[in-house]
Scaffold this motif. Structure first.
Motif, PDB file in Angstrom:
ATOM      1  N   ASP A 189       0.807  -1.221   0.000  1.00 51.88           N
ATOM      2  CA  ASP A 189       0.000   0.000   0.000  1.00 51.88           C
ATOM      3  C   ASP A 189       0.842   1.274   0.000  1.00 51.88           C
ATOM      4  O   ASP A 189       0.298   2.380  -0.001  1.00 51.88           O
ATOM      5  N   ALA A 190       2.157   1.137  -0.010  1.00 50.24           N
ATOM      6  CA  ALA A 190       3.032   2.302   0.150  1.00 50.24           C
ATOM      7  C   ALA A 190       2.768   3.391  -0.893  1.00 50.24           C
ATOM      8  O   ALA A 190       2.698   4.573  -0.551  1.00 50.24           O
ATOM      9  N   ALA A 191       2.623   3.025  -2.152  1.00 45.84           N
ATOM     10  CA  ALA A 191       2.410   4.038  -3.195  1.00 45.84           C
ATOM     11  C   ALA A 191       1.112   4.805  -2.957  1.00 45.84           C
ATOM     12  O   ALA A 191       1.066   6.032  -3.112  1.00 45.84           O
ATOM     13  N   GLU A 218      -0.157  21.795  -3.131  1.00 48.99           N
ATOM     14  CA  GLU A 218       0.771  20.735  -2.717  1.00 48.99           C
ATOM     15  C   GLU A 218       2.199  21.166  -3.033  1.00 48.99           C
ATOM     16  O   GLU A 218       2.454  21.748  -4.085  1.00 48.99           O
ATOM     17  N   PRO A 219       3.122  20.906  -2.122  1.00 48.55           N
ATOM     18  CA  PRO A 219       4.518  21.283  -2.375  1.00 48.55           C
ATOM     19  C   PRO A 219       5.017  20.715  -3.708  1.00 48.55           C
ATOM     20  O   PRO A 219       4.746  19.571  -4.046  1.00 48.55           O
ATOM     21  N   ALA A 220       5.727  21.548  -4.462  1.00 49.25           N
ATOM     22  CA  ALA A 220       6.164  21.158  -5.796  1.00 49.25           C
ATOM     23  C   ALA A 220       7.297  20.141  -5.772  1.00 49.25           C
ATOM     24  O   ALA A 220       7.386  19.289  -6.650  1.00 49.25           O
ATOM     25  N   ALA A 221       8.181  20.230  -4.809  1.00 46.91           N
ATOM     26  CA  ALA A 221       9.318  19.303  -4.752  1.00 46.91           C
ATOM     27  C   ALA A 221       8.818  17.879  -4.536  1.00 46.91           C
ATOM     28  O   ALA A 221       7.967  17.635  -3.688  1.00 46.91           O
ATOM     29  N   ASP A 222       9.352  16.950  -5.318  1.00 45.81           N
ATOM     30  CA  ASP A 222       8.900  15.564  -5.230  1.00 45.81           C
ATOM     31  C   ASP A 222       9.868  14.648  -4.508  1.00 45.81           C
ATOM     32  O   ASP A 222       9.594  13.464  -4.376  1.00 45.81           O
ATOM     33  N   GLU A 223      10.992  15.167  -4.037  1.00 44.91           N
ATOM     34  CA  GLU A 223      11.987  14.324  -3.367  1.00 44.91           C
ATOM     35  C   GLU A 223      11.373  13.557  -2.200  1.00 44.91           C
ATOM     36  O   GLU A 223      11.712  12.402  -1.954  1.00 44.91           O
ATOM     37  N   TRP A 224      10.437  14.169  -1.500  1.00 48.80           N
ATOM     38  CA  TRP A 224       9.822  13.539  -0.339  1.00 48.80           C
ATOM     39  C   TRP A 224       9.075  12.252  -0.708  1.00 48.80           C
ATOM     40  O   TRP A 224       8.989  11.337   0.100  1.00 48.80           O
ATOM     41  N   ARG A 225       8.545  12.186  -1.911  1.00 44.94           N
ATOM     42  CA  ARG A 225       7.746  11.021  -2.311  1.00 44.94           C
ATOM     43  C   ARG A 225       8.569   9.725  -2.293  1.00 44.94           C
ATOM     44  O   ARG A 225       8.129   8.713  -1.762  1.00 44.94           O
ATOM     45  N   GLY A 226       9.755   9.750  -2.881  1.00 49.41           N
ATOM     46  CA  GLY A 226      10.595   8.555  -2.918  1.00 49.41           C
ATOM     47  C   GLY A 226      11.050   8.132  -1.542  1.00 49.41           C
ATOM     48  O   GLY A 226      11.023   6.945  -1.201  1.00 49.41           O
ATOM     49  N   VAL A 227      11.452   9.095  -0.749  1.00 48.96           N
ATOM     50  CA  VAL A 227      11.890   8.803   0.618  1.00 48.96           C
ATOM     51  C   VAL A 227      10.728   8.238   1.426  1.00 48.96           C
ATOM     52  O   VAL A 227      10.872   7.230   2.134  1.00 48.96           O
ATOM     53  N   THR A 228       9.570   8.856   1.318  1.00 49.04           N
ATOM     54  CA  THR A 228       8.390   8.402   2.059  1.00 49.04           C
ATOM     55  C   THR A 228       7.985   7.000   1.632  1.00 49.04           C
ATOM     56  O   THR A 228       7.645   6.156   2.467  1.00 49.04           O
ATOM     57  N   GLU A 250       9.931   4.618   0.459  1.00 46.99           N
ATOM     58  CA  GLU A 250      10.890   3.673   1.023  1.00 46.99           C
ATOM     59  C   GLU A 250      10.675   3.462   2.519  1.00 46.99           C
ATOM     60  O   GLU A 250      10.736   2.338   3.013  1.00 46.99           O
ATOM     61  N   VAL A 251      10.429   4.547   3.242  1.00 50.40           N
ATOM     62  CA  VAL A 251      10.181   4.440   4.684  1.00 50.40           C
ATOM     63  C   VAL A 251       8.949   3.582   4.941  1.00 50.40           C
ATOM     64  O   VAL A 251       8.961   2.684   5.787  1.00 50.40           O
ATOM     65  N   LEU A 252       7.881   3.846   4.212  1.00 50.79           N
ATOM     66  CA  LEU A 252       6.650   3.078   4.406  1.00 50.79           C
ATOM     67  C   LEU A 252       6.858   1.606   4.076  1.00 50.79           C
ATOM     68  O   LEU A 252       6.424   0.736   4.838  1.00 50.79           O
ATOM     69  N   GLN A 253       7.503   1.314   2.970  1.00 57.35           N
ATOM     70  CA  GLN A 253       7.727  -0.088   2.613  1.00 57.35           C
ATOM     71  C   GLN A 253       8.519  -0.817   3.698  1.00 57.35           C
ATOM     72  O   GLN A 253       8.170  -1.931   4.070  1.00 57.35           O
ATOM     73  N   THR A 254       9.550  -0.178   4.201  1.00 53.35           N
ATOM     74  CA  THR A 254      10.392  -0.807   5.218  1.00 53.35           C
ATOM     75  C   THR A 254       9.663  -0.950   6.542  1.00 53.35           C
ATOM     76  O   THR A 254       9.628  -2.030   7.136  1.00 53.35           O
TER      77      THR A 254
END
Length: 162
Positions: free
Chosen positions: A11-13, A30-40, A42-46
């Motif tokens: 369900d991470a995505a 919504e904040p324009a920077a997308d860097e948080w999406r990849g990090v988030t 990965e954190v959720l999956q783990t």
């Protein structure tokens, strides 16, 4: 009304997508920077896959879109020092309670929050904190949350260059 279930790493995505909905409403737009999406992601999956997780999410699936979520409540366990009101060292923190705009007013956030609070109770956690936006306050009050006298403060530290 939908059924609540505990989220898995699969369900991470969708949890990241719903976080974007949430951030878009409180930060508008919504904040324009997308860097948080990849990090988030990965954190959720783990953390959702951990055998004894200290972060969980409870979700309601959309009935009109298989694989999509209608709502979620994400929470984590924080280790803190005990005090007179709660001598334990584990506290709950709730964040990212959000329902897709077209799925609201169906009780989904309440279902997710109730399941999350039950999970905290099962772990023996006695204190649960959250920060509420005005739209969420009625739900949280109805679940027993009260305002505290401790104001929140934040400091953003510069990232170190290793």
């Amino acid at each position: 009304m939908g059924e609540v279930r505990r989220a898995t790493e699969a369900d991470a995505a969708e949890l990241v997508r719903l976080r974007g909905v949430f951030l878009g409403e409180i930060a508008s737009p919504e904040p324009a920077a997308d860097e948080w999406r990849g990090v988030t992601f990965e954190v959720l999956q783990t953390r959702l896959a951990a055998p004894d997780p200290t972060m969980v999410a409870f979700v309601v699936d959309r009935v009109d879109r298989p694989g999509a979520l209608a709502a979620c409540a994400v929470g984590a366990v924080d280790c803190r020092l005990g005090g007179p009101d709660d001598p334990t060292s584990e506290h709950g923190y709730v964040f990212n309670v959000v329902t897709d705009p077209d799925q609201r007013r169906r009780g989904y956030s309440r279902l997710c929050m109730t399941a999350l609070l039950d999970w905290y109770c099962d772990r023996g956690i006695r204190t649960v904190d959250l920060r509420a936006c005005p739209n969420g306050e009625p739900l949280y009050h109805s679940l027993g949350f009260v305002r505290t006298t401790y104001p929140a403060m934040r400091l953003r530290l510069a990232a170190s260059e290793a």
